[in-house]
Design a protein around this motif. Structure first.
Motif, PDB file in Angstrom:
ATOM      1  N   SER A  54     102.604  37.739  32.328  1.00  0.00           N
ATOM      2  CA  SER A  54     103.621  38.751  32.596  1.00  0.00           C
ATOM      3  C   SER A  54     103.942  39.478  31.301  1.00  0.00           C
ATOM      4  O   SER A  54     104.046  38.857  30.246  1.00  0.00           O
ATOM      5  CB  SER A  54     104.892  38.099  33.119  1.00  0.00           C
ATOM      6  N   GLY A  55     104.083  40.792  31.380  1.00  0.00           N
ATOM      7  CA  GLY A  55     104.423  41.572  30.202  1.00  0.00           C
ATOM      8  C   GLY A  55     103.239  41.857  29.298  1.00  0.00           C
ATOM      9  O   GLY A  55     103.399  42.361  28.191  1.00  0.00           O
ATOM     10  N   SER A  56     102.021  41.564  29.787  1.00  0.00           N
ATOM     11  CA  SER A  56     100.850  41.807  28.946  1.00  0.00           C
ATOM     12  C   SER A  56     100.383  43.252  29.047  1.00  0.00           C
ATOM     13  O   SER A  56      99.465  43.657  28.350  1.00  0.00           O
ATOM     14  CB  SER A  56      99.713  40.864  29.359  1.00  0.00           C
ATOM     15  N   GLY A  57     101.006  44.041  29.935  1.00  0.00           N
ATOM     16  CA  GLY A  57     100.650  45.454  30.047  1.00  0.00           C
ATOM     17  C   GLY A  57      99.681  45.746  31.163  1.00  0.00           C
ATOM     18  O   GLY A  57      99.267  46.898  31.339  1.00  0.00           O
ATOM     19  N   LYS A  58      99.321  44.730  31.971  1.00  0.00           N
ATOM     20  CA  LYS A  58      98.284  44.969  32.979  1.00  0.00           C
ATOM     21  C   LYS A  58      98.756  45.915  34.079  1.00  0.00           C
ATOM     22  O   LYS A  58      98.012  46.824  34.474  1.00  0.00           O
ATOM     23  CB  LYS A  58      97.766  43.651  33.563  1.00  0.00           C
ATOM     24  N   SER A  59      99.990  45.737  34.549  1.00  0.00           N
ATOM     25  CA  SER A  59     100.503  46.652  35.582  1.00  0.00           C
ATOM     26  C   SER A  59     100.711  48.048  35.016  1.00  0.00           C
ATOM     27  O   SER A  59     100.420  49.046  35.670  1.00  0.00           O
ATOM     28  CB  SER A  59     101.832  46.138  36.144  1.00  0.00           C
ATOM     29  N   THR A  60     101.211  48.099  33.799  1.00  0.00           N
ATOM     30  CA  THR A  60     101.432  49.405  33.162  1.00  0.00           C
ATOM     31  C   THR A  60     100.117  50.159  33.043  1.00  0.00           C
ATOM     32  O   THR A  60     100.047  51.364  33.329  1.00  0.00           O
ATOM     33  CB  THR A  60     102.066  49.218  31.769  1.00  0.00           C
ATOM     34  N   PHE A  61      99.058  49.446  32.638  1.00  0.00           N
ATOM     35  CA  PHE A  61      97.759  50.105  32.516  1.00  0.00           C
ATOM     36  C   PHE A  61      97.310  50.651  33.874  1.00  0.00           C
ATOM     37  O   PHE A  61      96.881  51.805  33.985  1.00  0.00           O
ATOM     38  CB  PHE A  61      96.719  49.127  31.966  1.00  0.00           C
ATOM     39  N   LEU A  62      97.456  49.826  34.919  1.00  0.00           N
ATOM     40  CA  LEU A  62      97.060  50.273  36.257  1.00  0.00           C
ATOM     41  C   LEU A  62      97.829  51.539  36.632  1.00  0.00           C
ATOM     42  O   LEU A  62      97.265  52.490  37.185  1.00  0.00           O
ATOM     43  CB  LEU A  62      97.348  49.166  37.274  1.00  0.00           C
ATOM     44  N   ARG A  63      99.120  51.552  36.306  1.00  0.00           N
ATOM     45  CA  ARG A  63      99.958  52.686  36.688  1.00  0.00           C
ATOM     46  C   ARG A  63      99.670  53.940  35.876  1.00  0.00           C
ATOM     47  O   ARG A  63     100.034  55.040  36.293  1.00  0.00           O
ATOM     48  CB  ARG A  63     101.431  52.291  36.575  1.00  0.00           C
ATOM     49  N   THR A  64      99.033  53.791  34.715  1.00  0.00           N
ATOM     50  CA  THR A  64      98.637  55.004  33.984  1.00  0.00           C
ATOM     51  C   THR A  64      97.439  55.670  34.657  1.00  0.00           C
ATOM     52  O   THR A  64      97.221  56.863  34.468  1.00  0.00           O
ATOM     53  CB  THR A  64      98.246  54.710  32.515  1.00  0.00           C
ATOM     54  N   LEU A  65      96.682  54.912  35.458  1.00  0.00           N
ATOM     55  CA  LEU A  65      95.460  55.461  36.042  1.00  0.00           C
ATOM     56  C   LEU A  65      95.740  56.508  37.120  1.00  0.00           C
ATOM     57  O   LEU A  65      94.854  57.301  37.447  1.00  0.00           O
ATOM     58  CB  LEU A  65      94.574  54.340  36.608  1.00  0.00           C
ATOM     59  N   ASN A  66      96.943  56.490  37.716  1.00  0.00           N
ATOM     60  CA  ASN A  66      97.308  57.613  38.591  1.00  0.00           C
ATOM     61  C   ASN A  66      98.596  58.280  38.088  1.00  0.00           C
ATOM     62  O   ASN A  66      99.303  58.936  38.820  1.00  0.00           O
ATOM     63  CB  ASN A  66      97.442  57.181  40.056  1.00  0.00           C
ATOM     64  N   ARG A  67      98.846  58.025  36.813  1.00  0.00           N
ATOM     65  CA  ARG A  67      99.946  58.686  36.098  1.00  0.00           C
ATOM     66  C   ARG A  67     101.322  58.413  36.691  1.00  0.00           C
ATOM     67  O   ARG A  67     102.199  59.264  36.637  1.00  0.00           O
ATOM     68  CB  ARG A  67      99.703  60.200  36.012  1.00  0.00           C
ATOM     69  N   LEU A  68     101.518  57.237  37.291  1.00  0.00           N
ATOM     70  CA  LEU A  68     102.890  56.832  37.583  1.00  0.00           C
ATOM     71  C   LEU A  68     103.558  56.521  36.256  1.00  0.00           C
ATOM     72  O   LEU A  68     104.775  56.571  36.134  1.00  0.00           O
ATOM     73  CB  LEU A  68     102.924  55.621  38.513  1.00  0.00           C
ATOM     74  N   GLU A  69     102.748  56.149  35.253  1.00  0.00           N
ATOM     75  CA  GLU A  69     103.212  56.092  33.867  1.00  0.00           C
ATOM     76  C   GLU A  69     102.366  57.065  33.065  1.00  0.00           C
ATOM     77  O   GLU A  69     101.150  57.100  33.215  1.00  0.00           O
ATOM     78  CB  GLU A  69     103.028  54.685  33.275  1.00  0.00           C
ATOM     79  N   LYS A  70     103.021  57.830  32.207  1.00  0.00           N
ATOM     80  CA  LYS A  70     102.278  58.720  31.309  1.00  0.00           C
ATOM     81  C   LYS A  70     101.843  57.918  30.086  1.00  0.00           C
ATOM     82  O   LYS A  70     102.643  57.159  29.540  1.00  0.00           O
ATOM     83  CB  LYS A  70     103.172  59.859  30.821  1.00  0.00           C
ATOM     84  N   HIS A  71     100.599  58.101  29.656  1.00  0.00           N
ATOM     85  CA  HIS A  71     100.198  57.450  28.415  1.00  0.00           C
ATOM     86  C   HIS A  71     100.601  58.339  27.238  1.00  0.00           C
ATOM     87  O   HIS A  71     100.677  59.561  27.367  1.00  0.00           O
ATOM     88  CB  HIS A  71      98.709  57.141  28.397  1.00  0.00           C
ATOM     89  N   ASP A  72     100.898  57.704  26.107  1.00  0.00           N
ATOM     90  CA  ASP A  72     101.362  58.460  24.939  1.00  0.00           C
ATOM     91  C   ASP A  72     100.197  59.088  24.201  1.00  0.00           C
ATOM     92  O   ASP A  72     100.300  60.204  23.688  1.00  0.00           O
ATOM     93  CB  ASP A  72     102.128  57.536  23.980  1.00  0.00           C
TER      94      ASP A  72
END
Lengths: 261, 257
Positions: free
Chosen positions: B52-70
């Motif tokens: 948990s907190g390793s960034g795996k979900s965040t990475f997945l969410r950048t793939l359809n831009r639910l999170e913007k990558h910096d």
């Protein structure tokens, strides 16, 4: 209010019962608006002879409420969206509007639209009825905005994410996913606002709109019989607010899929 | 097991469906993605694991831009993910997503949930969208529940509706964000079975999960995230059978018992 749905056959679905209640209430409202003169005419002096005036005052009150109520919901939705806009000046404008309207008396707003607005905007000519509708709509719109904004904020973020991930545009996401859920949450406070609006529409009498309160008050002044005239006025308001809450109760039932209420 | 897919090493002759290059992401002071670089190929099942907190979900969410990558680059189906909204809508049509919390639309029936996006986004006529939705719901075993609202369905059923909803857009790739983590244990398998069927049909899938058995059985490739870094990116058998990294061995030891 939900008792009202109980009169329909139990085998009907919740939706059918809700529709039946809305339809029945609408029929009652229309019958009342045009038929109330009849029972009033049977009443003794001083009410009986002016039954038609009461009936027409009732109609004006209902029209005032319907027109400003619908416009007020539209204004409320737009303002709520503006309050949540990403562009700060839009938010500021919406906040300014709500602040000004909620911070001043409705009576002053009604007078302002009728007397001051034509002085500020040259060439603007509003009838007393239109002025009242504008003032009431602007007023209730500010209160609606708060209710609807709270509803929008209460819709989980995952709903927007799911809709956007499916490729829905921001507008489609709002219309098809967020707004229906927000509206359901906002409905009880919205109903409060509309019931308050129905009663507040009586302030239109200060600019000469011949609505229900105006009729009652003029008759009271002319006959020196305040009890029957004002009691009649109050009773008609009570019937109108009762019909209104029946309709909104039915809408709430309709939206309450989980049947929690 | 996975006859349809070829190992990633053999797939490099094809252009990748998704390319991530040096992707960085911060949440305030936290550096949650640290220069993640990888590629995903058509027909491949990639499983992303990590604590948990390793960034795996965040990475997945950048793939359809639910999170913007910096910083860094993400290219999906030849289109770069940036602030250009047209790009974004085009990409989201091709990338389906299944969420941990299902995120079904509670005011719509299962059928309406599935038919909504094709009707709105693709302009599919209502009758046709409904027919397709019915087919998809049948495929995930919910033919008897199409007119129910989400609150009338169990968690496992809701998640299967959510999978059908994502499939309705005919995506080129499906992202799964811990699809079984919110489910009661007895419902996990009904969802995993649907996912296995999908994988067998050749669907391209990127799955964030804690289900190691699923990863081992269905995954072609395993990506291990640790403190925002892609620590290892290896074929599934190599990852599980010949793991040389002590840290990952410790992680696997903890999670499979």
């Amino acid at each position: 209010m939900n008792v009202a749905l109980g009169v329909w056959p139990a085998r009907w679905t919740r939706q059918q019962r809700s529709t039946a209640t809305i339809a029945a209430s609408a029929v009652v409202l229309v019958l009342f608006m045009w038929g109330v003169a009849k029972p009033l005419s049977w009443m003794p002096d001083p009410v009986g002879p002016v039954a038609d005036e009461f009936a027409s005052g009732t109609r004006v009150t209902v029209w005032l409420t319907l027109a400003s109520g619908l416009a007020g919901i539209a204004i409320g939705v737009l303002t709520a969206v503006a309050k949540l806009a990403p562009f700060p000046p839009i938010r500021w404008a919406a906040d300014l509007y709500v602040w000004a309207v909620r911070g001043t008396p409705l009576l002053v707003q009604v007078l302002f639209v009728y007397f001051a607005l034509p002085a500020i905007v040259p060439g603007l000519q509003l009838s007393d009825f239109t002025s009242a509708v504008v003032a009431l709509a602007v007023n209730v719109g500010a209160y609606n905005a708060e209710a609807i904004r709270a509803g929008i904020v209460a819709v989980p973020k995952g709903q927007t994410e799911a809709a956007r991930a499916l490729g829905l545009s921001p507008l489609q996401t709002f219309r098809d996913v967020v707004f229906p859920q927000a509206f359901k949450i906002a409905l009880p406070p919205l109903v409060n606002n509309v019931v308050a609006l129905l009663k507040d529409s009586s302030l239109a009498y200060v600019i000469g709109v011949v609505e229900l309160s105006n009729v009652g008050n003029r008759l009271q002044a002319a006959t020196f019989e305040p009890v029957p005239t004002l009691a009649t006025t109050a009773t008609i308001y009570l019937v109108l607010t009762t019909v209104l809450t029946r309709i909104s109760g039915a809408i709430e039932q309709r939206l309450d899929l989980e049947q929690r209420r | 097991m996975s006859l349809v897919h070829s190992a990633p090493s053999l797939a490099t002759d094809r252009p990748p469906l998704i390319v991530a290059e040096g992707v960085n992401k911060h949440f305030g002071p936290a550096h949650v993605l640290r220069g993640v670089t990888t590629r995903f190929f058509e027909g491949e099942v990639a499983v992303i694991i990590g604590a948990s907190g390793s960034g795996k979900s965040t990475f997945l969410r950048t793939l359809n831009r639910l999170e913007k990558h910096d910083s860094g680059r993400i290219v999906v189906d030849g289109i770069e993910l940036d602030d250009n909204v047209r790009n974004l809508d085009a990409i989201r049509r091709e990338v389906g997503m299944v969420f941990q919390q299902f995120n079904l639309f509670p005011h719509l029936t299962a059928l309406e949930n599935v038919a909504l996006a094709p009707r709105r986004v693709r302009g599919t006529p209502r009758a046709e969208a409904t027919r397709a939705a019915l087919e998809l719901l049948t495929r995930v075993g919910l033919a008897d529940h199409v007119h129910k609202y989400p609150f009338q369905l169990s968690g496992g059923q809701q998640q299967r509706v959510a999978i059908a909803r994502a499939l309705a857009m005919n995506p080129k790739v499906l992202l799964f964000d811990e699809p079984t983590s919110a489910l009661d244990p007895e419902m996990i398998n009904e969802v995993l079975d649907v996912m296995k069927d999908l994988a067998r049909s050749g669907m391209t899938m990127i799955v964030v999960t804690h289900e190691m058995r699923f990863a081992r059985e269905v995954g072609d490739r395993i990506l291990f995230f640790d403190h925002g870094e892609l620590l290892q990116d290896a074929p599934a058998d190599e990852f599980f059978e010949r793991q040389r990294n002590d840290r990952i061995r410790a992680f696997l030891g903890q999670i499979s018992h």
